[in-house]
Design a protein around this motif. Sequence first.
Motif, mmCIF file in Angstrom:
data_model
loop_
_atom_site.group_PDB
_atom_site.id
_atom_site.type_symbol
_atom_site.label_atom_id
_atom_site.label_comp_id
_atom_site.label_asym_id
_atom_site.label_seq_id
_atom_site.Cartn_x
_atom_site.Cartn_y
_atom_site.Cartn_z
ATOM 1 N N LEU A 340 0.809 -1.214 0.000
ATOM 2 C CA LEU A 340 0.000 0.000 0.000
ATOM 3 C C LEU A 340 0.846 1.269 0.000
ATOM 4 C CD1 LEU A 340 -3.028 -0.762 2.344
ATOM 5 C CD2 LEU A 340 -2.892 -0.864 -0.138
ATOM 6 N N MET A 341 1.838 1.353 0.894
ATOM 7 C CA MET A 341 2.627 2.578 0.965
ATOM 8 C C MET A 341 3.442 2.824 -0.306
ATOM 9 S SD MET A 341 5.318 3.999 3.799
ATOM 10 C CE MET A 341 6.700 3.199 3.016
ATOM 11 N N PRO A 342 4.162 1.814 -0.853
ATOM 12 C CA PRO A 342 4.835 2.066 -2.142
ATOM 13 C C PRO A 342 3.866 2.445 -3.259
ATOM 14 C CG PRO A 342 5.704 0.087 -1.107
ATOM 15 C CD PRO A 342 4.504 0.483 -0.318
ATOM 16 N N LEU A 343 2.683 1.794 -3.277
ATOM 17 C CA LEU A 343 1.687 2.132 -4.293
ATOM 18 C C LEU A 343 1.198 3.565 -4.125
ATOM 19 C CD1 LEU A 343 -0.213 1.344 -6.610
ATOM 20 C CD2 LEU A 343 -1.803 0.422 -4.895
ATOM 21 N N ALA A 344 0.930 3.973 -2.884
ATOM 22 C CA ALA A 344 0.462 5.344 -2.630
ATOM 23 C C ALA A 344 1.540 6.365 -2.971
ATOM 24 C CB ALA A 344 0.046 5.487 -1.168
ATOM 25 N N LEU A 345 2.793 6.046 -2.682
ATOM 26 C CA LEU A 345 3.893 6.965 -3.000
ATOM 27 C C LEU A 345 4.076 7.101 -4.511
ATOM 28 C CD1 LEU A 345 6.074 8.716 -1.731
ATOM 29 C CD2 LEU A 345 7.586 6.728 -1.716
ATOM 30 N N LEU A 346 4.045 5.970 -5.221
ATOM 31 C CA LEU A 346 4.138 6.016 -6.677
ATOM 32 C C LEU A 346 2.950 6.763 -7.276
ATOM 33 C CD1 LEU A 346 5.444 5.127 -9.359
ATOM 34 C CD2 LEU A 346 4.141 2.978 -9.164
ATOM 35 N N ASN A 347 1.777 6.545 -6.709
ATOM 36 C CA ASN A 347 0.571 7.211 -7.188
ATOM 37 C C ASN A 347 0.663 8.721 -6.992
ATOM 38 O OD1 ASN A 347 -2.195 6.798 -8.256
ATOM 39 N ND2 ASN A 347 -2.776 7.761 -6.327
ATOM 40 N N LEU A 348 1.277 9.165 -5.877
ATOM 41 C CA LEU A 348 1.467 10.594 -5.633
ATOM 42 C C LEU A 348 2.384 11.200 -6.700
ATOM 43 C CD1 LEU A 348 1.267 13.180 -3.951
ATOM 44 C CD2 LEU A 348 3.084 12.276 -2.482
ATOM 45 N N VAL A 349 3.443 10.483 -7.061
ATOM 46 C CA VAL A 349 4.347 10.972 -8.103
ATOM 47 C C VAL A 349 3.604 11.097 -9.441
ATOM 48 C CG1 VAL A 349 6.435 10.456 -9.421
ATOM 49 C CG2 VAL A 349 6.387 10.021 -6.957
ATOM 50 N N ILE A 350 2.790 10.083 -9.756
ATOM 51 C CA ILE A 350 2.025 10.118 -11.020
ATOM 52 C C ILE A 350 1.036 11.281 -11.012
ATOM 53 C CG2 ILE A 350 0.352 8.868 -12.431
ATOM 54 C CD1 ILE A 350 1.664 6.271 -11.491
ATOM 55 N N MET A 351 0.358 11.502 -9.867
ATOM 56 C CA MET A 351 -0.582 12.624 -9.779
ATOM 57 C C MET A 351 0.146 13.954 -9.937
ATOM 58 S SD MET A 351 -3.639 13.767 -9.413
ATOM 59 C CE MET A 351 -4.707 12.508 -8.715
ATOM 60 N N THR A 352 1.334 14.073 -9.354
ATOM 61 C CA THR A 352 2.112 15.302 -9.493
ATOM 62 C C THR A 352 2.465 15.567 -10.950
ATOM 63 O OG1 THR A 352 3.050 14.920 -7.293
ATOM 64 C CG2 THR A 352 4.158 16.528 -8.692
ATOM 65 N N VAL A 353 2.844 14.515 -11.670
ATOM 66 C CA VAL A 353 3.157 14.657 -13.090
ATOM 67 C C VAL A 353 1.910 15.058 -13.877
ATOM 68 C CG1 VAL A 353 3.891 13.406 -15.151
ATOM 69 C CG2 VAL A 353 5.087 13.039 -12.987
ATOM 70 N N CYS A 354 0.763 14.444 -13.549
ATOM 71 C CA CYS A 354 -0.493 14.784 -14.232
ATOM 72 C C CYS A 354 -0.861 16.251 -14.020
ATOM 73 C CB CYS A 354 -1.624 13.888 -13.732
ATOM 74 S SG CYS A 354 -1.495 12.156 -14.253
ATOM 75 N N VAL A 355 -0.667 16.743 -12.793
ATOM 76 C CA VAL A 355 -0.987 18.144 -12.499
ATOM 77 C C VAL A 355 -0.002 19.071 -13.204
ATOM 78 C CG1 VAL A 355 -1.128 19.873 -10.663
ATOM 79 C CG2 VAL A 355 -2.098 17.594 -10.307
ATOM 80 N N ALA A 356 1.292 18.718 -13.183
ATOM 81 C CA ALA A 356 2.318 19.576 -13.784
ATOM 82 C C ALA A 356 2.114 19.719 -15.293
ATOM 83 C CB ALA A 356 3.700 19.021 -13.481
ATOM 84 N N PHE A 357 1.680 18.653 -15.955
ATOM 85 C CA PHE A 357 1.514 18.686 -17.409
ATOM 86 C C PHE A 357 0.057 18.818 -17.844
ATOM 87 C CE2 PHE A 357 5.633 16.667 -16.783
ATOM 88 C CZ PHE A 357 6.408 17.309 -17.750
ATOM 89 N N GLY A 358 -0.858 19.037 -16.867
ATOM 90 C CA GLY A 358 -2.258 19.233 -17.211
ATOM 91 C C GLY A 358 -2.930 18.029 -17.812
ATOM 92 N N LEU A 359 -2.601 16.830 -17.281
ATOM 93 C CA LEU A 359 -3.136 15.593 -17.838
ATOM 94 C C LEU A 359 -4.430 15.133 -17.148
ATOM 95 C CD1 LEU A 359 0.217 13.611 -18.228
ATOM 96 C CD2 LEU A 359 -0.987 14.994 -19.938
ATOM 97 N N HIS A 360 -4.977 15.981 -16.280
ATOM 98 C CA HIS A 360 -6.247 15.641 -15.629
ATOM 99 C C HIS A 360 -7.388 16.356 -16.336
ATOM 100 C CE1 HIS A 360 -6.296 19.657 -13.787
ATOM 101 N NE2 HIS A 360 -4.988 19.462 -13.572
ATOM 102 N N PHE A 361 -8.616 15.954 -16.002
ATOM 103 C CA PHE A 361 -9.794 16.549 -16.640
ATOM 104 C C PHE A 361 -10.060 17.940 -16.066
ATOM 105 C CE2 PHE A 361 -10.921 11.917 -16.987
ATOM 106 C CZ PHE A 361 -10.648 11.837 -18.339
#
Length: 361
Positions: A340-361
């Motif tokens: 869970l913790m590695p998955l949540a940490l990796l997921n946070l990095v992916i969300m940060t990338v999505c926000v930085a490059f505007g990849l969210h809706f």
Amino acid sequence: MFDFSIVTKWFDALLRQTLGLGDFWSILIECVLIGVIILTMYALIAIVLIFMERKVCAYFQCRLGPVRVGPWGIFQVFADVVKMLIKEIFGMDHSDKLLYCIAPFLVIIASVGTFSFLPWNKGAGILDFNVGVFLITAISSIGVLGIFLAGWSSNNKYSVTSAMRGAVQMISYEMSLGLCLVTAVALTGTMQVSGIVDAQTGPWQWLIVKGHIPAIVAFLVFCVAGNAEANRGPFDLAEAESELTAGYHTEYSGMGFGFYYLAEYLNLFVISGIATTVFLGGWAPLNIGISGFDTVMNYIPGFIWFFGKTFFVVWLLMWVKWTFPRLRIDQILKLEWKYLMPLALLNLVIMTVCVAFGLHF
């Protein structure tokens, strides 16, 4: 959507201008009134959840549940409350009586504190600081002390073992909870609870939709970790009846035990309420961009949206409890630290990338 701040501002003006009360008395009356509302809602929701748990448990086990005391057994919970209130409160020999008495109050303080951050409706948040997410995680951590001190001060080997299990489990799963909340903060750009809800008020703007895959992963991890944080099955190893009798509250009676009983169910509601607030829009209605549909949805009061979503998450967590068998302590810790913790940490990095490059809706 009705803004409840209109009512609160009117009441404040009534005290200060119409009745001519000064700042001290106005603030005192408002604080007392809010405290009474919090405690009343706390007790009523606990009663509803206890009855709901019994009925859901009975349904999954092909039973009827409470049926005799009142219609559909609805007065069974009230009978249990009266029984708990009149039970004798006794102390243990050779126990640390100060810590023994303080421990239940620490659990209640943590539960009521986090409960007060839930936004019921637009303008109806009781505690709403600009670092609200940080305070939620900080205040909820107090409950670990209540569990550990209860087991250690009871002078009971079963309670001590249970307290050690509970403390290790709760401290571990706080990591995943915090990372999931930070994922939502990265997407919304604010730690204020009302700001997180306001960011989800447009069409298809609930975080679980707006943040697509990373938000869905964060929501699922949050629900699993929240179940463990609330000591709910299949993570209720601290209260394993076959091994530890009643666990850390074995030596408590009357309302000492009642505080732990209340906190368990309200923590379930708090976890579900935070999940609703952060990922499912809180009091925000379901808007899909179709004017007629959105208009109808906006007529539904915000508190109905909030309670409807929250009790849906509560039902999901109850479903999990009465479906899966209890895990061993090594399995619980492996699930957190290796998955869970590695998955949540990796997921946070992916969300940060999505926000930085505007990849969210």
